[in-house]
Design a protein around this motif. Structure first.
Motif: not given
Ligand SMILES: NC(=O)c1ccc[n+]([C@@H]2O[C@H](COP(=O)([O-])OP(=O)(O)OC[C@H]3O[C@@H](n4cnc5c(N)ncnc54)[C@H](OP(=O)(O)O)[C@@H]3O)[C@@H](O)[C@H]2O)c1
Length: 343
Positions: A200, A204-205, A209, A211
């Motif tokens: 996750v 995100r990194e 948008r 998750v």
């Protein structure tokens, strides 16, 4: 057995995925009379085999031709994950030594020969030939297949919900990272919750948008696009799990999608991710289950490295690096490997 000529060369280690069907490719009579559970059991004791000499793989960019060999490590997928990794390594290394004595410049570990243990690291250390698992090109081709299939079905990825099943795996996590910035929402699925948090963070990194993560396969029900790459020995996605009109890209070998999906869900599109057309007039000399001229992307990665004369171990270990995915995809394109027609 055909030994190496002066050409650059590669060897590929394959193993039976569908016990009856795949064993029949080499031993038709034996496969007919021996029951499947006995095939699983006996596979442990069968020695590595020379299958064929591969010819006609030719770069479109340079005209260079390479030769290769298909070797078998006769372990069924289910059996390979049941035995201690050392037992599986032993047979894979013996097959690798066959590749060495044939004169192969680089060795590709296919399907579960690259999944068990540490992703090829120990095997590479025990051999005098460079090794790759082919995962980097598998990831590149799977993501390309998803994008093309979605386009073909009129699904706009930018406003779609996508799922990656087997999201904590080598292939799944890298695919998730590449898909993340292109979709509206990403659902990450695998069995162990503890490993999902890391993925996750990674997506995100990478620009995801929205998750969600889940340990329940039922949570792919609302997703428009599914990319599946688990190491499950049996299918994990059934007809009841798929949204109407969904696109599913199945990268796993053996397949993650149940054979019940085809007859029961003609509204969904299931594609084999990770299959490419090989440039030149490739003759594999052995039917490993794909139409003539096609190969799994992991096989293609090994061929690309031989065409480049790049004899260093490549995709090894438990993490696929996105820079390597981009590099091998660019080299594969240069030599004329293309995504096989989707259908
Ligand atoms: N087409 C090609 O060219 C190509 C090339 C290489 C590999 N492959 C195939 O790609 C697949 C993945 O390889 P990999 O190296 O990424 O394996 P991996 O690193 O072992 O990852 C497997 C993933 O599947 C999950 N998983 C296992 N069993 C599951 C189940 N029953 N339900 C849901 N998730 C499950 C694992 O997480 P948990 O254990 O937490 O569930 C993990 O996330 C394999 O089938 C392999 O044969 C294809």
């Amino acid at each position: 057995m055909i030994l190496a000529t002066e050409m650059d060369s590669f060897a590929l280690i394959i193993h039976p995925l569908k016990p009856k069907q795949d064993v029949a490719r080499k031993y038709p009579l034996w496969a007919r009379i021996v029951p499947t559970p006995l095939i699983h059991f006996l596979s442990r004791f069968w020695p590595p085999l020379y299958l064929s000499h591969v010819t006609g793989v030719r770069s479109e960019a340079t005209g260079k031709e390479v030769e290769g060999w298909l070797l078998a490590c006769p372990f069924t997928a289910r059996r390979m994950v049941q035995v201690p990794p050392q037992i599986a390594y032993e047979k894979i290394v013996r097959a690798g030594r066959m590749a060495q004595s044939l004169g192969a410049g680089i060795l590709g570990l296919l399907a579960f020969t690259s999944v068990i243990g540490d992703g090829g690291v120990t095997i590479a250390q025990r051999l005098g030939v460079p090794v790759t698992t082919g995962r980097s090109l598998t990831v590149a081709v799977a993501v390309e297949a998803v994008e093309e299939a979605a386009r073909g079905r009129g699904i706009r990825l930018g406003s779609s919900v996508a799922a990656v099943v087997g999201a904590t795996g080598n292939i799944g996590s890298a695919c998730a990272e590449l898909i993340a910035p292109t979709v509206a929402e990403l659902v990450l699925v695998s069995r162990r919750e503890s490993r999902l948090a890391g993925v996750v963070a990674r997506v995100r990194e990478a620009g995801a948008r929205l998750v969600r993560s889940s340990t329940r396969i039922e949570d792919i029900c609302g997703t428009d696009v599914v990319l599946s790459a688990t190491s499950a020995a049996k299918p994990v996605i059934g007809p009841e799990h798929l949204k109407r009109g969904a696109v599913v890209c199945d990268v796993a070998s053996p397949s993650d999608v149940s054979p019940r999906v085809a007859p029961e869900r003609d509204d969904v599109l299931v594609i084999r991710g990770g299959v490419v057309d090989v440039p030149g007039e490739p003759d594999f000399g052995f039917d490993f289950g794909l139409p003539p001229g096609q190969a799994y992307a992991c096989m293609a990665e090994t061929m690309v490295l031989a065409l480049e004369g790049r004899y260093r171990s490549y995709s090894l270990g438990k993490q696929v690096r996105v820079e390597q995915v981009r590099e091998i995809a660019q080299l594969a394109r240069k030599h004329g490997f293309t995504l096989s027609a989707i259908g």
